[in-house]
Design a protein around this motif. Structure first.
Motif, PDB file in Angstrom:
ATOM      1  N   UNK A   1       0.850  -1.200   0.000  1.00  0.00           N
ATOM      2  CA  UNK A   1       0.000   0.000   0.000  1.00  0.00           C
ATOM      3  C   UNK A   1       0.884   1.248   0.000  1.00  0.00           C
ATOM      4  N   UNK A   2       0.486   2.238  -0.852  1.00  0.00           N
ATOM      5  CA  UNK A   2       1.241   3.481  -0.921  1.00  0.00           C
ATOM      6  C   UNK A   2       1.002   4.300   0.347  1.00  0.00           C
ATOM      7  N   UNK A   3       2.056   4.771   0.977  1.00  0.00           N
ATOM      8  CA  UNK A   3       1.930   5.652   2.134  1.00  0.00           C
ATOM      9  C   UNK A   3       2.167   7.105   1.763  1.00  0.00           C
ATOM     10  N   UNK A   4       2.762   7.321   0.592  1.00  0.00           N
ATOM     11  CA  UNK A   4       3.014   8.676   0.102  1.00  0.00           C
ATOM     12  C   UNK A   4       2.224   8.904  -1.180  1.00  0.00           C
ATOM     13  N   UNK A   5       1.558  10.035  -1.232  1.00  0.00           N
ATOM     14  CA  UNK A   5       0.751  10.366  -2.407  1.00  0.00           C
ATOM     15  C   UNK A   5       1.113  11.780  -2.868  1.00  0.00           C
ATOM     16  N   UNK A   6       2.231  11.891  -3.562  1.00  0.00           N
ATOM     17  CA  UNK A   6       2.724  13.212  -3.956  1.00  0.00           C
ATOM     18  C   UNK A   6       2.075  13.728  -5.239  1.00  0.00           C
ATOM     19  N   UNK A   7       2.334  14.977  -5.522  1.00  0.00           N
ATOM     20  CA  UNK A   7       2.011  15.568  -6.824  1.00  0.00           C
ATOM     21  C   UNK A   7       3.147  15.212  -7.773  1.00  0.00           C
ATOM     22  N   UNK A   8       2.820  14.669  -8.928  1.00  0.00           N
ATOM     23  CA  UNK A   8       3.826  14.358  -9.923  1.00  0.00           C
ATOM     24  C   UNK A   8       4.034  15.525 -10.869  1.00  0.00           C
ATOM     25  N   UNK A   9       5.277  15.841 -11.151  1.00  0.00           N
ATOM     26  CA  UNK A   9       5.619  16.923 -12.085  1.00  0.00           C
ATOM     27  C   UNK A   9       6.515  16.338 -13.163  1.00  0.00           C
ATOM     28  N   UNK A  10       6.075  16.438 -14.413  1.00  0.00           N
ATOM     29  CA  UNK A  10       6.776  15.785 -15.517  1.00  0.00           C
ATOM     30  C   UNK A  10       7.286  16.784 -16.544  1.00  0.00           C
ATOM     31  N   UNK A  11       8.477  16.480 -17.054  1.00  0.00           N
ATOM     32  CA  UNK A  11       9.019  17.246 -18.184  1.00  0.00           C
ATOM     33  C   UNK A  11       9.886  16.317 -19.019  1.00  0.00           C
ATOM     34  N   UNK A  12      10.082  16.680 -20.273  1.00  0.00           N
ATOM     35  CA  UNK A  12      10.948  15.889 -21.140  1.00  0.00           C
ATOM     36  C   UNK A  12      12.401  15.959 -20.697  1.00  0.00           C
ATOM     37  N   UNK A  13      12.738  16.965 -19.919  1.00  0.00           N
ATOM     38  CA  UNK A  13      14.119  17.111 -19.474  1.00  0.00           C
ATOM     39  C   UNK A  13      14.202  17.913 -18.195  1.00  0.00           C
ATOM     40  N   UNK A  14      14.860  19.066 -18.283  1.00  0.00           N
ATOM     41  CA  UNK A  14      15.119  19.882 -17.107  1.00  0.00           C
ATOM     42  C   UNK A  14      14.146  21.044 -16.940  1.00  0.00           C
TER      43      UNK A  14
ATOM     44  N   UNK B   1       5.242   8.693 -25.206  1.00  0.00           N
ATOM     45  CA  UNK B   1       6.191   8.922 -24.121  1.00  0.00           C
ATOM     46  C   UNK B   1       5.493   9.524 -22.891  1.00  0.00           C
ATOM     47  N   UNK B   2       4.616  10.494 -23.135  1.00  0.00           N
ATOM     48  CA  UNK B   2       3.941  11.173 -22.031  1.00  0.00           C
ATOM     49  C   UNK B   2       3.008  10.228 -21.296  1.00  0.00           C
ATOM     50  N   UNK B   3       2.302   9.393 -22.029  1.00  0.00           N
ATOM     51  CA  UNK B   3       1.406   8.426 -21.397  1.00  0.00           C
ATOM     52  C   UNK B   3       2.200   7.446 -20.532  1.00  0.00           C
ATOM     53  N   UNK B   4       3.357   7.014 -21.010  1.00  0.00           N
ATOM     54  CA  UNK B   4       4.211   6.137 -20.203  1.00  0.00           C
ATOM     55  C   UNK B   4       4.587   6.811 -18.886  1.00  0.00           C
ATOM     56  N   UNK B   5       4.904   8.090 -18.950  1.00  0.00           N
ATOM     57  CA  UNK B   5       5.280   8.831 -17.745  1.00  0.00           C
ATOM     58  C   UNK B   5       4.099   8.958 -16.787  1.00  0.00           C
ATOM     59  N   UNK B   6       2.923   9.250 -17.324  1.00  0.00           N
ATOM     60  CA  UNK B   6       1.732   9.378 -16.486  1.00  0.00           C
ATOM     61  C   UNK B   6       1.456   8.064 -15.753  1.00  0.00           C
ATOM     62  N   UNK B   7       1.555   6.956 -16.468  1.00  0.00           N
ATOM     63  CA  UNK B   7       1.356   5.644 -15.833  1.00  0.00           C
ATOM     64  C   UNK B   7       2.387   5.416 -14.731  1.00  0.00           C
ATOM     65  N   UNK B   8       3.625   5.824 -14.977  1.00  0.00           N
ATOM     66  CA  UNK B   8       4.675   5.681 -13.964  1.00  0.00           C
ATOM     67  C   UNK B   8       4.323   6.483 -12.717  1.00  0.00           C
ATOM     68  N   UNK B   9       3.862   7.719 -12.898  1.00  0.00           N
ATOM     69  CA  UNK B   9       3.477   8.536 -11.753  1.00  0.00           C
ATOM     70  C   UNK B   9       2.342   7.887 -10.969  1.00  0.00           C
ATOM     71  N   UNK B  10       1.361   7.351 -11.667  1.00  0.00           N
ATOM     72  CA  UNK B  10       0.259   6.692 -10.973  1.00  0.00           C
ATOM     73  C   UNK B  10       0.765   5.506 -10.159  1.00  0.00           C
ATOM     74  N   UNK B  11       1.748   4.793 -10.700  1.00  0.00           N
ATOM     75  CA  UNK B  11       2.337   3.667  -9.969  1.00  0.00           C
ATOM     76  C   UNK B  11       3.064   4.130  -8.705  1.00  0.00           C
ATOM     77  N   UNK B  12       3.509   5.382  -8.691  1.00  0.00           N
ATOM     78  CA  UNK B  12       4.172   5.940  -7.506  1.00  0.00           C
ATOM     79  C   UNK B  12       3.169   6.479  -6.497  1.00  0.00           C
ATOM     80  N   UNK B  13       1.886   6.397  -6.815  1.00  0.00           N
ATOM     81  CA  UNK B  13       0.851   6.847  -5.892  1.00  0.00           C
ATOM     82  C   UNK B  13       0.389   8.271  -6.088  1.00  0.00           C
TER      83      UNK B  13
END
Length: 275
Positions: free
Chosen positions: A1-14, A54-66
């Motif tokens: 179970x996820x104990x941390x539920x952060x805001x995800x911030x995504x960019x292609x780089x920096x 690429x962006x959809x892959x990142x969104x799925x990754x963020x969801x997996x992080x809670x």
């Protein structure tokens, strides 16, 4: 179970780090995860289909992080992928979660910043070709006149740390001149790429003094502050311990060296080998 539920911030780089920096200033108590897809950057010249993938892959990754909320802090991803993800993918992936971009909040206010209603946009090729800013701004300010100019060299210059080199001056002046030739009445110029704040000082050197230069960090931060106040069902799901984590698809040591320039503080990232 996820104990941390952060805001995800995504960019292609920096570049999204300039957005995250402003968001944390406005909302310091929330937890955040930043992901830069540096191994596949830049996104600006890629096709709609590739950027969406690429962006959809990142969104799925963020969801997996809670993460219950993901901010696409990248103009190209916001312009080319956000709407499809919101309408097509999110209902099946995680209907209770939200994915937001930075094109719309900028578009909602930029018209009020121009006294004469003549706006210029400097952006990546992908953002310009998407026409997203023109379409969105016109929804809120149908009377404004908008001209765009792609600046394909600017992101590589920033990524390679060449923003202060003499050669950069040529390319900054070149694209500003091209934009202003399209409309001599432009009084407000939007820097519609999150890398461009690192060029802001030089951009202002070559921009006529009577033209206002607008960056997006505070606009996006203010918009998110308002969004969370209006949507307590999302805000209440985000943990608030002031935690901050950085991830990159590139080597972490390389990311850390460059990221500090964008974030304004030391960064200690972890490499993600596969999204």
């Amino acid at each position: 179970m996820q104990t941390s539920h952060p805001i995800g911030v995504f960019d292609s780089g920096y570049g999204g780090l300039t957005i995250l920096r402003q968001i944390r200033t406005s909302l310091p108590d929330y937890d955040y995860i930043y992901l830069g897809d540096n191994a596949r950057a830049p996104y600006g010249s890629r096709s709609f289909e590739t950027i969406y993938e690429y962006t959809l892959e990142a969104v799925k990754w963020f969801f997996d992080q809670g993460c219950p909320l993901v901010i696409l802090a990248c103009n190209t991803a916001s312009a080319k992928a956000l709407r499809t993800i919101q309408q097509k993918d999110l209902p099946g992936l995680a209907p209770q979660n939200r994915v937001l971009g930075i094109v719309r909040p900028t578009s909602e206010v930029i018209g009020d910043m121009s006294e004469g209603g003549n706006i210029g946009i400097l952006a990546t090729q992908g953002t310009v070709e998407s026409q997203s800013y023109i379409l969105e701004i016109k929804k809120f300010f149908p009377e404004v006149k908008i001209e765009q100019q792609a600046c394909p060299i600017w992101v590589p210059l920033v990524e390679y740390g060449e923003q202060d080199s003499p050669g950069t001056n040529y390319f900054i002046k070149k694209y500003i001149d091209l934009l202003l030739k399209k409309d001599a009445q432009i009084d407000t110029v939007l820097l519609a790429c999150t890398h461009y704040p690192l060029l802001e000082t030089k951009i202002k050197e070559y921009m006529p003094v009577d033209i206002q230069v607008v960056t997006q960090g505070k606009i996006v931060a203010d918009s998110l502050f308002d969004y969370l106040n209006r949507h307590p069902e999302i805000s209440e799901r985000i943990t608030q311990e002031g935690a901050l984590s950085f991830y990159t698809t590139e080597q972490a040591t390389t990311f850390n060296q460059q990221a500090a320039r964008f974030f304004g503080a030391e960064v200690n990232a972890t490499q993600v080998h596969k999204l």
